[in-house]
Scaffold this motif. Structure first.
Motif, PDB file in Angstrom:
ATOM      1  N   ALA A   1      -4.225  -4.103   6.205  1.00 43.92           N
ATOM      2  CA  ALA A   1      -3.262  -3.857   7.288  1.00 43.92           C
ATOM      3  C   ALA A   1      -1.956  -4.583   7.012  1.00 43.92           C
ATOM      4  O   ALA A   1      -0.862  -4.059   7.286  1.00 43.92           O
ATOM      5  CB  ALA A   1      -3.859  -4.310   8.615  1.00 43.92           C
ATOM      6  N   ALA A   2      -2.057  -5.789   6.448  1.00 46.83           N
ATOM      7  CA  ALA A   2      -0.852  -6.548   6.121  1.00 46.83           C
ATOM      8  C   ALA A   2      -0.031  -5.795   5.076  1.00 46.83           C
ATOM      9  O   ALA A   2       1.200  -5.694   5.171  1.00 46.83           O
ATOM     10  CB  ALA A   2      -1.239  -7.931   5.599  1.00 46.83           C
ATOM     11  N   VAL A   3      -0.718  -5.232   4.095  1.00 47.67           N
ATOM     12  CA  VAL A   3      -0.017  -4.476   3.052  1.00 47.67           C
ATOM     13  C   VAL A   3       0.642  -3.227   3.650  1.00 47.67           C
ATOM     14  O   VAL A   3       1.809  -2.934   3.378  1.00 47.67           O
ATOM     15  CB  VAL A   3      -0.988  -4.087   1.918  1.00 47.67           C
ATOM     16  CG1 VAL A   3      -0.298  -3.141   0.929  1.00 47.67           C
ATOM     17  CG2 VAL A   3      -1.493  -5.332   1.200  1.00 47.67           C
ATOM     18  N   HIS A   4      -0.092  -2.530   4.475  1.00 49.34           N
ATOM     19  CA  HIS A   4       0.469  -1.329   5.106  1.00 49.34           C
ATOM     20  C   HIS A   4       1.717  -1.670   5.920  1.00 49.34           C
ATOM     21  O   HIS A   4       2.698  -0.933   5.923  1.00 49.34           O
ATOM     22  CB  HIS A   4      -0.581  -0.654   5.992  1.00 49.34           C
ATOM     23  CG  HIS A   4      -1.612   0.116   5.216  1.00 49.34           C
ATOM     24  ND1 HIS A   4      -1.368   1.362   4.694  1.00 49.34           N
ATOM     25  CD2 HIS A   4      -2.879  -0.196   4.844  1.00 49.34           C
ATOM     26  CE1 HIS A   4      -2.448   1.794   4.044  1.00 49.34           C
ATOM     27  NE2 HIS A   4      -3.381   0.851   4.117  1.00 49.34           N
ATOM     28  N   HIS A   5       1.661  -2.792   6.573  1.00 48.36           N
ATOM     29  CA  HIS A   5       2.829  -3.246   7.339  1.00 48.36           C
ATOM     30  C   HIS A   5       4.033  -3.428   6.420  1.00 48.36           C
ATOM     31  O   HIS A   5       5.136  -2.938   6.711  1.00 48.36           O
ATOM     32  CB  HIS A   5       2.469  -4.553   8.046  1.00 48.36           C
ATOM     33  CG  HIS A   5       3.643  -5.350   8.530  1.00 48.36           C
ATOM     34  ND1 HIS A   5       4.485  -4.912   9.541  1.00 48.36           N
ATOM     35  CD2 HIS A   5       4.122  -6.563   8.143  1.00 48.36           C
ATOM     36  CE1 HIS A   5       5.431  -5.829   9.747  1.00 48.36           C
ATOM     37  NE2 HIS A   5       5.230  -6.832   8.917  1.00 48.36           N
ATOM     38  N   LEU A   6       3.807  -4.098   5.309  1.00 48.72           N
ATOM     39  CA  LEU A   6       4.908  -4.353   4.380  1.00 48.72           C
ATOM     40  C   LEU A   6       5.414  -3.052   3.757  1.00 48.72           C
ATOM     41  O   LEU A   6       6.627  -2.834   3.622  1.00 48.72           O
ATOM     42  CB  LEU A   6       4.457  -5.325   3.278  1.00 48.72           C
ATOM     43  CG  LEU A   6       4.239  -6.775   3.741  1.00 48.72           C
ATOM     44  CD1 LEU A   6       3.539  -7.590   2.655  1.00 48.72           C
ATOM     45  CD2 LEU A   6       5.572  -7.425   4.127  1.00 48.72           C
ATOM     46  N   VAL A   7       4.475  -2.197   3.386  1.00 46.25           N
ATOM     47  CA  VAL A   7       4.875  -0.924   2.784  1.00 46.25           C
ATOM     48  C   VAL A   7       5.657  -0.093   3.803  1.00 46.25           C
ATOM     49  O   VAL A   7       6.656   0.553   3.470  1.00 46.25           O
ATOM     50  CB  VAL A   7       3.638  -0.161   2.269  1.00 46.25           C
ATOM     51  CG1 VAL A   7       4.020   1.235   1.779  1.00 46.25           C
ATOM     52  CG2 VAL A   7       2.961  -0.950   1.150  1.00 46.25           C
ATOM     53  N   GLY A   8       5.197  -0.145   5.054  1.00 43.38           N
ATOM     54  CA  GLY A   8       5.894   0.574   6.122  1.00 43.38           C
ATOM     55  C   GLY A   8       7.334   0.109   6.283  1.00 43.38           C
ATOM     56  O   GLY A   8       8.215   0.875   6.690  1.00 43.38           O
TER      57      GLY A   8
ATOM     58  N   GLY B   1      -8.614  -6.732  -0.220  1.00 41.71           N
ATOM     59  CA  GLY B   1      -7.912  -6.002   0.842  1.00 41.71           C
ATOM     60  C   GLY B   1      -6.489  -5.678   0.422  1.00 41.71           C
ATOM     61  O   GLY B   1      -5.961  -4.589   0.700  1.00 41.71           O
ATOM     62  N   TRP B   2      -5.876  -6.627  -0.237  1.00 40.07           N
ATOM     63  CA  TRP B   2      -4.520  -6.406  -0.752  1.00 40.07           C
ATOM     64  C   TRP B   2      -4.532  -5.263  -1.777  1.00 40.07           C
ATOM     65  O   TRP B   2      -3.735  -4.324  -1.703  1.00 40.07           O
ATOM     66  CB  TRP B   2      -4.006  -7.711  -1.378  1.00 40.07           C
ATOM     67  CG  TRP B   2      -2.763  -7.604  -2.188  1.00 40.07           C
ATOM     68  CD1 TRP B   2      -1.485  -7.410  -1.733  1.00 40.07           C
ATOM     69  CD2 TRP B   2      -2.666  -7.712  -3.619  1.00 40.07           C
ATOM     70  NE1 TRP B   2      -0.608  -7.385  -2.770  1.00 40.07           N
ATOM     71  CE2 TRP B   2      -1.297  -7.577  -3.940  1.00 40.07           C
ATOM     72  CE3 TRP B   2      -3.590  -7.931  -4.644  1.00 40.07           C
ATOM     73  CZ2 TRP B   2      -0.838  -7.641  -5.262  1.00 40.07           C
ATOM     74  CZ3 TRP B   2      -3.133  -7.995  -5.948  1.00 40.07           C
ATOM     75  CH2 TRP B   2      -1.777  -7.846  -6.237  1.00 40.07           C
TER      76      TRP B   2
ATOM     77  N   GLN C   1      -4.135   2.394  -1.620  1.00 40.98           N
ATOM     78  CA  GLN C   1      -4.047   3.406  -0.554  1.00 40.98           C
ATOM     79  C   GLN C   1      -2.632   3.950  -0.406  1.00 40.98           C
ATOM     80  O   GLN C   1      -2.426   5.096  -0.019  1.00 40.98           O
ATOM     81  CB  GLN C   1      -4.505   2.809   0.790  1.00 40.98           C
ATOM     82  CG  GLN C   1      -6.008   2.668   0.930  1.00 40.98           C
ATOM     83  CD  GLN C   1      -6.391   1.907   2.183  1.00 40.98           C
ATOM     84  OE1 GLN C   1      -5.590   1.124   2.711  1.00 40.98           O
ATOM     85  NE2 GLN C   1      -7.618   2.112   2.648  1.00 40.98           N
ATOM     86  N   THR C   2      -1.654   3.092  -0.688  1.00 43.08           N
ATOM     87  CA  THR C   2      -0.273   3.524  -0.549  1.00 43.08           C
ATOM     88  C   THR C   2       0.314   3.945  -1.895  1.00 43.08           C
ATOM     89  O   THR C   2       1.509   4.219  -2.003  1.00 43.08           O
ATOM     90  CB  THR C   2       0.577   2.378   0.042  1.00 43.08           C
ATOM     91  OG1 THR C   2       0.347   1.200  -0.737  1.00 43.08           O
ATOM     92  CG2 THR C   2       0.189   2.122   1.476  1.00 43.08           C
TER      93      THR C   2
END
Lengths: 342, 342
Positions: free
Chosen positions: A173-180, A204-205, A211-212
């Motif tokens: 989720a942290a990565v998705h936040h940053l990618v977002g 997770g990272w 995933q992205t």
DNA sequence: TCTACTTGATCGCGCTGCCCG
DNA sequence: ACGGGCAGCGCGATCAAGTAG
């Protein structure tokens, strides 16, 4: 030499109140078949003499100690310690008390020693809190003793259970936040990778990156300390990343310090996301974006599951995963080179 | 239902090795007067059967439990928890194990409950760690039980002893440091003043101010949390002080955040000094000037003194004060209006 | 014979389980 | 329905007994 509990025994109370020792035992243990008046009489003697049941004698007679052994790593890390107190409260409420054991490293012999020691003390279950690697428990050494751990346990014994937070999900989720936000080059400062928690967060990272569809940036391994975060950040400051996902808040603080020292602004030039949400994360000069774990909930659940196992309840799952939550604060924003959208 | 320690008893070992139970007992307890060959033989049986002495039975027979009770506050504050692990290590080395008890508040009934509980468990001494106010121990409830505490104890019983760090001296040193830099208006963000540690630090601040002939600035009471430090700082940001001595590092972090938010620069416009030297203090964006306490040393000393009391050693002092050390970093410098000296 | 060393039998720590009145 | 007697949980202390020099 030692005056024990005032030295008052069941027999003393019995003599004082003119009943048999067995009746006093009944009263003290709230058994039925005692007339209210007798119960009252005995209770009066109990308080008058300051009687206190002797736990050792009770344990010997009943073959139950109502003790839970706790094995934890000796370092004062936030997570394990924060959980410890919740553990104690939950255990107390369930009628158990805690015997504490620390291990320096998670090596098999040290763990075996700790378990052996706890077995000698007659603990009815073991809680492994803040352990590092996966647990390799020698079945014979355990003799069916219930164990609840935050780290996976190698054998799939029915009375061994894992209670953990969803660290992989939280990290992703942290990565998705940053990618977002637009980041594409994201590094990771990991915990010591012989720790299960560190592996989970790194995985997770990696998961979030894949995933992205992004290439994972560099990974530097720290030791959970702010100092190691500082040093890790110095090592990647010129690696061309615009964001770092750090495996815990204290290393994140050290990283921010290092970046700042090199003239980077947080979050203008570099985004940093931590893990844990320690109480002071919100009150850093740059309030820290981080992944919150509910240590108290995990501790309560752990004790609950362990007590259930001890008291012979059915073991449904062998893995309980508690949710984590991304808390967005000021240490993360768009990367500097990305034009403002909207 | 519960298999206890494998269920192997002294008698089992005796049968297996063909000697009497008493001889096995001698071997297990390393008593003299056992022939080496017999000792060897017995040891072989012990390991073969996986024998482990039963602590409860031992406690009953010897009237000694080798247990130390720990009473600590339930909140995960840095100091008490950092000390806890050192406590455990020191106790283990001295041959004792720790039973943990937490209290929510330092109210007399809660403390009395905890002590009563520990007495029932047969603890041979009590360590009160991170307690809040002074301890008012009802002598009758203690029955001569040795107690070592960081907070003062109201009765002057010979087996009650205080081991603490020199918080007054450390706080005064912090003030002298600030005054030496040229500050004359120094505020204090205190801990909760029903805590002994908070009082000590405030008193040290007052002492330093009076020693240097300055009027004490405002005092705001926090609760040790970064949040409370933040709020306290907001309350005094316009009070005309150029420096703040904060009773712990986490509140100091919150205070720095609040000052920064108001546009003040640390240390250019405002100097901040904390207390504790938590590991991340050095790695804040502005490394924190603070007063270091050696929690590990205090814990070791506490256990040492308690064990001495338990084992009947003479009690020399009833107060042991460990040194504290001012660590000057970047969060303190001259006040803005003072012309540069030199 | 007497001493030094080694081993064993019996009892009791404080409490509760079982069985009886 | 209520209360009491007795045994035993596993261990160590005491004391007695055995063996060798």
């Amino acid at each position: 030499m030692q005056v024990k509990s005032g030295g008052v025994t069941l027999a003393d109370v019995a003599a004082h109140s003119g009943v048999s020792a067995k009746t006093v035992s009944r009263v003290v243990n709230n058994e039925r078949n005692v007339r209210p008046e007798v119960r009252e009489l005995v209770m009066r003697s109990v308080t008058a003499l300051g009687y206190r049941p002797n736990a050792a004698a009770r344990a010997l007679a009943t073959q139950r100690t109502h003790e839970i052994g706790v094995i934890t790593t000796a370092s004062p890390l936030y997570g394990p310690t924060a959980g410890l107190f919740s553990l104690e409260q939950a255990a107390w409420q369930a009628g158990y008390s805690l015997t504490l054991t620390t291990v320096r490293s998670p090596s098999e012999p040290e763990l075996a020693d700790a378990i052996s020691y706890l077995l000698g003390r007659g603990v009815e279950g073991v809680l492994v809190s803040g352990a590092t690697g996966a647990l390799h428990l020698t079945p014979s050494a355990l003799a069916g003793l219930p164990v609840v751990s935050t780290s996976p346990i190698s054998d799939g014994a029915p009375n061994h259970l894992v209670v953990d937070t969803d660290q992989v999900g939280g990290s992703a989720a942290a990565v998705h936040h940053l990618v977002g936000l637009g980041h594409t080059h994201i590094a990771h400062i990991a915990g010591p990778l012989n720790w299960h928690a560190a592996l989970q967060r790194r995985d997770g990272w990696l998961l979030g990156m894949s995933q992205t569809g992004l290439e994972p940036g560099p990974v530097i391994e720290g030791d959970w300390s702010a100092r190691s975060g500082y040093e890790a950040a110095r090592a990647i400051v010129d690696a061309g990343v615009t964001a770092v996902f750090v495996a815990n808040d204290h290393m994140a603080m050290g990283a921010i310090r290092a970046f700042t020292e090199r003239g980077l602004r947080i979050p203008g030039d570099m985004s940093v996301v931590g893990f844990d949400d320690v109480p002071e994360a919100e009150f850093q000069m740059v309030p820290l974006t981080t992944v919150r774990q509910d240590f108290a909930a995990a501790a309560e659940r752990s004790v609950g599951e362990l007590v259930r196992l001890i008291e012979g309840g059915p073991s449904e799952d062998n893995l309980v995963l508690l949710p984590t939550e991304l808390v967005v604060r000021a240490s993360s924003q768009q990367p500097p080179t990305v034009p403002l959208s909207v």
